[in-house]
Design a protein around this motif. Structure first.
Motif, PDB file in Angstrom:
ATOM      1  N   MET A 131       0.833  -1.207   0.000  1.00 47.90           N
ATOM      2  CA  MET A 131       0.000   0.000   0.000  1.00 47.90           C
ATOM      3  C   MET A 131       0.866   1.255   0.000  1.00 47.90           C
ATOM      4  SD  MET A 131      -3.269   0.960   2.332  1.00 47.90           S
ATOM      5  CE  MET A 131      -3.973   2.620   2.295  1.00 47.90           C
ATOM      6  N   THR A 132       2.036   1.189   0.628  1.00 45.08           N
ATOM      7  CA  THR A 132       2.973   2.308   0.582  1.00 45.08           C
ATOM      8  C   THR A 132       3.383   2.599  -0.856  1.00 45.08           C
ATOM      9  OG1 THR A 132       3.815   1.802   2.797  1.00 45.08           O
ATOM     10  CG2 THR A 132       5.231   3.120   1.367  1.00 45.08           C
ATOM     11  N   ALA A 133       3.721   1.544  -1.591  1.00 47.21           N
ATOM     12  CA  ALA A 133       4.095   1.692  -2.995  1.00 47.21           C
ATOM     13  C   ALA A 133       2.935   2.252  -3.813  1.00 47.21           C
ATOM     14  CB  ALA A 133       4.542   0.348  -3.555  1.00 47.21           C
ATOM     15  N   TYR A 134       1.768   1.683  -3.620  1.00 49.52           N
ATOM     16  CA  TYR A 134       0.575   2.041  -4.402  1.00 49.52           C
ATOM     17  C   TYR A 134       0.185   3.501  -4.192  1.00 49.52           C
ATOM     18  CZ  TYR A 134      -4.441   1.697  -5.771  1.00 49.52           C
ATOM     19  OH  TYR A 134      -5.681   1.873  -6.332  1.00 49.52           O
ATOM     20  N   THR A 135       0.053   3.905  -2.938  1.00 53.41           N
ATOM     21  CA  THR A 135      -0.417   5.270  -2.678  1.00 53.41           C
ATOM     22  C   THR A 135       0.667   6.306  -2.934  1.00 53.41           C
ATOM     23  OG1 THR A 135       0.083   4.984  -0.311  1.00 53.41           O
ATOM     24  CG2 THR A 135      -2.174   4.550  -1.027  1.00 53.41           C
ATOM     25  N   GLY A 136       1.901   5.994  -2.555  1.00 51.80           N
ATOM     26  CA  GLY A 136       2.976   6.953  -2.794  1.00 51.80           C
ATOM     27  C   GLY A 136       3.180   7.228  -4.270  1.00 51.80           C
ATOM     28  N   LEU A 137       3.149   6.163  -5.064  1.00 47.23           N
ATOM     29  CA  LEU A 137       3.360   6.343  -6.499  1.00 47.23           C
ATOM     30  C   LEU A 137       2.152   6.984  -7.173  1.00 47.23           C
ATOM     31  CD1 LEU A 137       5.150   5.897  -9.002  1.00 47.23           C
ATOM     32  CD2 LEU A 137       3.992   3.698  -9.300  1.00 47.23           C
ATOM     33  N   LEU A 138       0.960   6.450  -6.915  1.00 44.75           N
ATOM     34  CA  LEU A 138      -0.214   6.906  -7.659  1.00 44.75           C
ATOM     35  C   LEU A 138      -0.786   8.221  -7.144  1.00 44.75           C
ATOM     36  CD1 LEU A 138      -2.078   3.521  -8.271  1.00 44.75           C
ATOM     37  CD2 LEU A 138      -0.379   4.683  -9.707  1.00 44.75           C
ATOM     38  N   ASP A 139      -0.734   8.444  -5.835  1.00 48.68           N
ATOM     39  CA  ASP A 139      -1.348   9.647  -5.288  1.00 48.68           C
ATOM     40  C   ASP A 139      -0.398  10.840  -5.239  1.00 48.68           C
ATOM     41  OD1 ASP A 139      -3.063   7.438  -4.629  1.00 48.68           O
ATOM     42  OD2 ASP A 139      -4.074   8.700  -3.180  1.00 48.68           O
ATOM     43  N   ILE A 140       0.901  10.571  -5.154  1.00 48.06           N
ATOM     44  CA  ILE A 140       1.889  11.663  -5.128  1.00 48.06           C
ATOM     45  C   ILE A 140       2.683  11.696  -6.432  1.00 48.06           C
ATOM     46  CG2 ILE A 140       3.893  12.626  -3.943  1.00 48.06           C
ATOM     47  CD1 ILE A 140       2.908  11.273  -1.387  1.00 48.06           C
ATOM     48  N   GLY A 141       3.199  10.556  -6.853  1.00 48.76           N
ATOM     49  CA  GLY A 141       4.003  10.506  -8.075  1.00 48.76           C
ATOM     50  C   GLY A 141       3.202  10.739  -9.341  1.00 48.76           C
ATOM     51  N   LYS A 142       1.985  10.206  -9.384  1.00 44.81           N
ATOM     52  CA  LYS A 142       1.074  10.373 -10.523  1.00 44.81           C
ATOM     53  C   LYS A 142       1.763  10.118 -11.875  1.00 44.81           C
ATOM     54  CE  LYS A 142      -1.523  14.048  -8.116  1.00 44.81           C
ATOM     55  NZ  LYS A 142      -2.514  13.291  -7.444  1.00 44.81           N
ATOM     56  N   PRO A 143       2.332   8.924 -12.087  1.00 43.14           N
ATOM     57  CA  PRO A 143       3.030   8.657 -13.347  1.00 43.14           C
ATOM     58  C   PRO A 143       2.090   8.685 -14.543  1.00 43.14           C
ATOM     59  CG  PRO A 143       2.683   6.617 -12.147  1.00 43.14           C
ATOM     60  CD  PRO A 143       2.262   7.728 -11.223  1.00 43.14           C
ATOM     61  N   GLN A 144       2.580   9.261 -15.625  1.00 46.23           N
ATOM     62  CA  GLN A 144       1.809   9.343 -16.868  1.00 46.23           C
ATOM     63  C   GLN A 144       2.430   8.421 -17.926  1.00 46.23           C
ATOM     64  OE1 GLN A 144      -1.072  11.372 -16.775  1.00 46.23           O
ATOM     65  NE2 GLN A 144      -0.404  11.397 -14.622  1.00 46.23           N
ATOM     66  N   GLN A 145       1.621   8.066 -18.903  1.00 50.66           N
ATOM     67  CA  GLN A 145       2.075   7.226 -20.010  1.00 50.66           C
ATOM     68  C   GLN A 145       3.359   7.793 -20.609  1.00 50.66           C
ATOM     69  OE1 GLN A 145       0.026   4.557 -21.190  1.00 50.66           O
ATOM     70  NE2 GLN A 145       1.502   3.910 -22.737  1.00 50.66           N
ATOM     71  N   GLY A 146       4.391   6.967 -20.719  1.00 48.54           N
ATOM     72  CA  GLY A 146       5.629   7.369 -21.363  1.00 48.54           C
ATOM     73  C   GLY A 146       6.620   8.096 -20.470  1.00 48.54           C
ATOM     74  N   GLU A 147       6.245   8.437 -19.243  1.00 53.24           N
ATOM     75  CA  GLU A 147       7.173   9.100 -18.345  1.00 53.24           C
ATOM     76  C   GLU A 147       8.179   8.096 -17.776  1.00 53.24           C
ATOM     77  OE1 GLU A 147       5.052  13.069 -16.557  1.00 53.24           O
ATOM     78  OE2 GLU A 147       4.791  11.224 -15.398  1.00 53.24           O
ATOM     79  N   THR A 148       9.254   8.622 -17.204  1.00 60.51           N
ATOM     80  CA  THR A 148      10.275   7.785 -16.584  1.00 60.51           C
ATOM     81  C   THR A 148      10.145   7.848 -15.071  1.00 60.51           C
ATOM     82  OG1 THR A 148      11.851   8.065 -18.410  1.00 60.51           O
ATOM     83  CG2 THR A 148      12.754   7.424 -16.266  1.00 60.51           C
ATOM     84  N   VAL A 149       9.980   6.664 -14.466  1.00 57.90           N
ATOM     85  CA  VAL A 149       9.893   6.528 -13.012  1.00 57.90           C
ATOM     86  C   VAL A 149      11.154   5.819 -12.520  1.00 57.90           C
ATOM     87  CG1 VAL A 149       8.649   5.465 -11.085  1.00 57.90           C
ATOM     88  CG2 VAL A 149       7.374   6.441 -13.020  1.00 57.90           C
ATOM     89  N   VAL A 150      11.828   6.407 -11.559  1.00 53.78           N
ATOM     90  CA  VAL A 150      13.007   5.786 -10.947  1.00 53.78           C
ATOM     91  C   VAL A 150      12.677   5.474  -9.495  1.00 53.78           C
ATOM     92  CG1 VAL A 150      15.404   6.136 -10.241  1.00 53.78           C
ATOM     93  CG2 VAL A 150      14.650   6.890 -12.499  1.00 53.78           C
TER      94      VAL A 150
END
Length: 340
Positions: A131-150
């Motif tokens: 859940m830490t991964a899920y909420t941190g990434l989706l609610d704060i990181g908000k990755p978009q199609q084609g972006e780079t996530v590290v």
């Protein structure tokens, strides 16, 4: 069993924790009173945040008192019940801590469905780390199609889920992990696009090569030299969910980086977003998380790895190793069998 065992905090560590900072004790098996249940621990979760609970400095959570049982999430069996909401044999998610048995009044216990997934996942990919991964990434990181996530700590319980969710959302996932074996696993088994060994003396150059379009989301688990390699590559409007800083957990004093001024300037000119978070900030998202993550597990879109030691007495050494990156996957201690 007539006696239980527990591990207590014997002394507050200075710098890296030592085995002598912990003490194992035996205690008489308790009997549940009216409204209570006796829990028998099956799985004990070890997580980096526990290092902060061993110190008595200001924090978002109360520290473990010297002489107190080390705090932890656990998967337990109800061994005896005087609470109408729980029956003997129920498997529950609890916070029993580093001990074989505990008494609970039932508050905060959540029943686990063994048919959903292996019960150990309730403190792993389907629990707090997931859940830490899920909420941190989706609610704060908000990755978009084609972006780079590290993501740093890419082979660990949180980092491995971050990269796989990023791929599900159509982003490019680049991991940073410790050693060739972990990097190979992250790419070949988890499907990341690349993974860089943080021990490589050319970390900064290799990370830049792996991120030719810069970095749009950096999920921070580590800090230290890894963050220094990442920061110059952040794109305008990049988002940085700050989940952990394991490189600094054993620091004995806080020292601001020499480049703090340039960091502030880049934050301004690139319009960067840094947000620290605790998973409980997103408690309302738990239903969404369980629905999505359990579905991705069933579909094979998310995989996980567990690093297990056997017996409560192994917890101190396993925890010390966790802070040094000795684990490969989610660090667990099997305290007892699935069924008594």
């Amino acid at each position: 069993m007539s006696q239980g065992k527990r591990i207590v905090l014997a002394a507050r560590p200075v710098g890296e924790p030592k085995p002598s900072d912990f003490r194992i004790e035996e205690f008489a098996m308790p009997t549940p009173a009216a409204g209570e249940v006796l829990l028998r621990t099956i799985w004990l979760s070890l997580d980096p945040y526990m290092r902060g609970r061993m110190s008595d400095g200001p924090s978002y959570a109360t520290p473990v008192p010297v002489g107190g049982v080390m705090e932890a999430g656990t998967v337990c069996e109800v061994a005896a019940s005087n609470n109408p909401n729980f029956a003997k044999g129920d498997i529950v998610l609890s916070r029993a801590g580093w001990q074989t048995h505990a008494i609970s009044d039932g508050k905060g216990l959540n029943k686990i469905d063994p048919k959903l997934a292996p019960i150990s996942t309730a403190v792993g990919v389907l629990g707090m780390p997931g859940m830490t991964a899920y909420t941190g990434l989706l609610d704060i990181g908000k990755p978009q199609q084609g972006e780079t996530v590290v993501v740093a700590g890419a082979s660990g319980a949180v980092g491995s889920a971050v990269g796989q969710i990023a791929k599900i959302k159509g982003a490019r996932a680049v991991g940073i992990a410790g050693g060739k074996d972990k990097c190979d696993y992250v790419v070949k088994e988890l499907g990341f696009d690349a993974c860089i060994d943080h021990r490589d003396p050319d970390l900064a150059t290799k990370l830049k090569d792996a991120c030719p379009k810069g970095i749009d989301v950096y999920f921070e688990n580590v800090g230290g030299a890894v963050f220094e390699a990442v920061f110059p590559l952040l794109n305008a409007f990049a988002r940085v969910p700050v989940c952990g800083l394991i490189a600094h957990y054993n620091d004995t004093e806080a020292k601001p980086p020499k480049w703090a001024a340039s960091m502030m300037r880049a934050t301004l000119t690139k319009r960067l977003t840094f947000r620290g978070f605790i998973v409980s900030d997103f408690a309302s998202r738990h239903g969404d998380f369980l629905r999505d993550m359990s579905g991705w597990l069933r579909e094979g879109k998310v995989k996980y790895k567990e690093f297990v030691t056997e017996g409560l007495e192994t917890a101190p050494e396993a925890f010390i190793g966790l802070l040094k990156g000795a684990n490969f996957g989610k660090q667990l201690v099997r305290v007892g069998p699935d069924k008594a």
